[in-house]
Write a protein that holds these residues in place. Sequence first.
Motif, PDB file in Angstrom:
ATOM      1  N   GLU A 128      57.539  10.654  30.164  1.00 28.71           N
ATOM      2  CA  GLU A 128      58.184  10.319  31.434  1.00 28.71           C
ATOM      3  C   GLU A 128      57.097   9.986  32.456  1.00 28.71           C
TER       4      GLU A 128
ATOM      5  N   ASP B  97      64.170   1.706  28.399  1.00 24.84           N
ATOM      6  CA  ASP B  97      64.306   3.134  28.707  1.00 24.84           C
ATOM      7  C   ASP B  97      62.983   3.737  29.154  1.00 24.84           C
TER       8      ASP B  97
ATOM      9  N   GLY C 242      62.547   6.242  32.062  1.00 28.95           N
ATOM     10  CA  GLY C 242      63.034   7.362  31.237  1.00 28.95           C
ATOM     11  C   GLY C 242      61.971   7.779  30.243  1.00 28.95           C
ATOM     12  N   ASP C 243      62.381   8.132  29.019  1.00 25.45           N
ATOM     13  CA  ASP C 243      61.395   8.598  28.030  1.00 25.45           C
ATOM     14  C   ASP C 243      61.248   7.626  26.863  1.00 25.45           C
TER      15      ASP C 243
ATOM     16  N   HIS D 115      65.662   5.665  23.983  1.00 27.09           N
ATOM     17  CA  HIS D 115      67.068   5.239  23.876  1.00 27.09           C
ATOM     18  C   HIS D 115      67.303   4.419  22.613  1.00 27.09           C
TER      19      HIS D 115
ATOM     20  N   THR E 169      74.105   4.147  35.142  1.00 29.18           N
ATOM     21  CA  THR E 169      74.270   4.719  33.799  1.00 29.18           C
ATOM     22  C   THR E 169      75.209   3.805  33.013  1.00 29.18           C
TER      23      THR E 169
ATOM     24  N   ARG F 263      67.546  11.231  32.872  1.00 28.59           N
ATOM     25  CA  ARG F 263      66.109  11.427  32.908  1.00 28.59           C
ATOM     26  C   ARG F 263      65.399  10.421  33.813  1.00 28.59           C
ATOM     27  N   ALA F 264      66.013   9.270  34.038  1.00 26.87           N
ATOM     28  CA  ALA F 264      65.334   8.238  34.848  1.00 26.87           C
ATOM     29  C   ALA F 264      65.362   8.599  36.317  1.00 26.87           C
TER      30      ALA F 264
ATOM     31  N   SER G 261      62.588   2.081  38.380  1.00 30.35           N
ATOM     32  CA  SER G 261      63.657   1.467  37.580  1.00 30.35           C
ATOM     33  C   SER G 261      64.223   0.207  38.212  1.00 30.35           C
TER      34      SER G 261
ATOM     35  N   ASP H 160      69.851  -0.775  33.157  1.00 29.12           N
ATOM     36  CA  ASP H 160      69.980   0.570  32.583  1.00 29.12           C
ATOM     37  C   ASP H 160      70.137   0.441  31.064  1.00 29.12           C
TER      38      ASP H 160
END
Length: 594
Positions: A219, A391, A395-396, A399, A492, A541-542, A549, A554
Amino acid sequence: MTRLFNDPADFADEMIDGFVAANRNQVRRVTGGVVRSTRTPEGTVALVIGGGSGHYPAFGGIVGQGLAHGAAMGNLFASPSAHQVESVAKAAQRGGGVLLSYGNYAGDVLHFTQAQDALNAAGIPTRSVAVTDDISSAPLAEKHKRRGIAGDLTVFKSAAAAAEAGYDLDEVVRVATHANERTRSFGVAFSGCTLPGATEPLFTVPEGRMAVGMGIHGEPGIDETDVPTADELATLLVSSLLAELPEGVSEAGGARVGVILNGLGSVKYEELFVVYRAVAAQLEAAGVDIVDPEVGEVVTSFDMAGVSLTLFWLDEELEGFWAAGADTPAYRKGVVAAAEQLDPSELVAETVAEIPESTDASRAAAAVVVEALDALVQVIDTNVEELGRIDAVAGDGDHGIGMQRGARAAVTSAHAAADAGAGAHTVLHLAGDAWADRAGGTSGALWGLALRSVGTALGDEVAPGRTDVATGVQAAVDGIMSFGKAEVGQKTMVDALVPFTTTLSAAVADGSDLVTAWTAAAAAASTAAAETADLLPKMGRARPHAEKSLGTVDAGAYSFGLIVTAIVPVLERAAGTTAPDGSTSTTTNEGVHA
Ligand SMILES: Nc1ncnc2c1ncn2[C@@H]1O[C@H](COP(=O)(O)OP(=O)(O)O)[C@@H](O)[C@H]1O
Ligand SMILES: O=C(COP(=O)(O)O)[C@@H](O)CO
């Protein structure tokens, strides 16, 4: 670089089998993870922890006397499913109730919360405490949004010691919550990590640079600098943590503090000791009394090069729990009286789901469902890298692999169920459970819920028509919004789900056939997904680094648009409007009739 594996898809399962074989006097394998091999006194509280694989010793490595009673072990970097958590908790509990505790990650929160609800419904009193020690992942005012890293150990150890001291569930929850409030961590990374079978790292850090505050799954962090000296790193870690004293600690001078200097996977112990030399000196210079320091690997991230420092600000009660003995495969402390080993027959294996009766009509619909899932797997396989890239922006980055694991498990389960004569409802329910079990993660929880919701609407009796399909889709969207709590505009998958179901239901109500309605709905979902690039994430998580972002769609909304678009040809074939050779016809389909 991770070198030793067979089929990467089997890595987590094979790792757990090997871990259990190597630690037979401390852990036993159960569905979804491991439990202690030793007997726990009846009536005591059971601590069940869990999370993704790839972080050893977390989480199976710290199951044993003085620590966890069980650990739900998810796939690589993905939370265990609710079913896995529930299974481990039922195997570990001894009548005093269950405390679930885990790192504060979107997927873990969803799955563990679902498991908590199911356990309470089954008459097993269950509560949860998520670990939120990573001070770089959210501001103090939003501490409840922070990620869990090596502070897992201080929270889990305090809760377990309280349970072994005979505290009841409410008191164990109080202790775990208090320990979490008194735990602060801060980390840095020097490299990314590469999952088994991957040709590229899941995330990277530029050579010669240090990512400050990067998460244990890559992250995004809060700063980037040149790699410092060991003493300079110690200064960064200590000063960052001394700058945020927990409530109840007025000053560092005179405070008694448990200390963990944690290696994330490829920093050598000897390097850690050089850093710890300065950490200890600087804490003592600040007047801190260090209690039982731990230097080593507590929560790792495969072959990631990184270090984190955890300060556990003790009071008299917490110090007793921190000092208490423990005997687990990866963490031993003090002297622990040997407990009686469980007889293997005492851990009952899970029963395999029976295939209920169904009609020919429903089995025909099930065949269309299986073909739709095949199309889903194909479009995810085609886009797995792009989904991971999207992602990773905030995020991490998992995805793509998470969706791929879940979809492939779902389609395997769906084929097996259909071959066994299952109807549409049963095929979708078993596929949904398999998706959540294998994928874990936020998308695993939500897609598992979605498939089960549609299955419930289609049933195992009738030939489902377009109205049944629209009803099932609406139920899936309602379930996801109720369970995940996201609304439109929060970046999302809900941003694509709602236009899809709204368009589908309206078109069906206006008399459109299913192919026409689904095609229009898929277009609406894809357009809405593209528009998420202009949104800031408010969930998942984002969220902590939302600004990164902007300008990127998404991941979950994008994958949803790809999937519903890929299913159009399946429905056309089912309606007979497109022959397998691609030629089209103009029949009006009244429903999903294979
Ligand atoms: N509360 C939520 N409700 C609906 N969708 C969500 C929620 N939180 C995250 N998501 C979706 O999940 C996607 C990420 O899925 P995944 O990679 O499995 O998450 P994680 O790795 O954080 O568990 C996001 O792009 C978003 O579309
Ligand atoms: O990453 C983990 C779980 O988070 P998801 O939200 O499921 O991706 C895991 O590695 C730590 O529990």
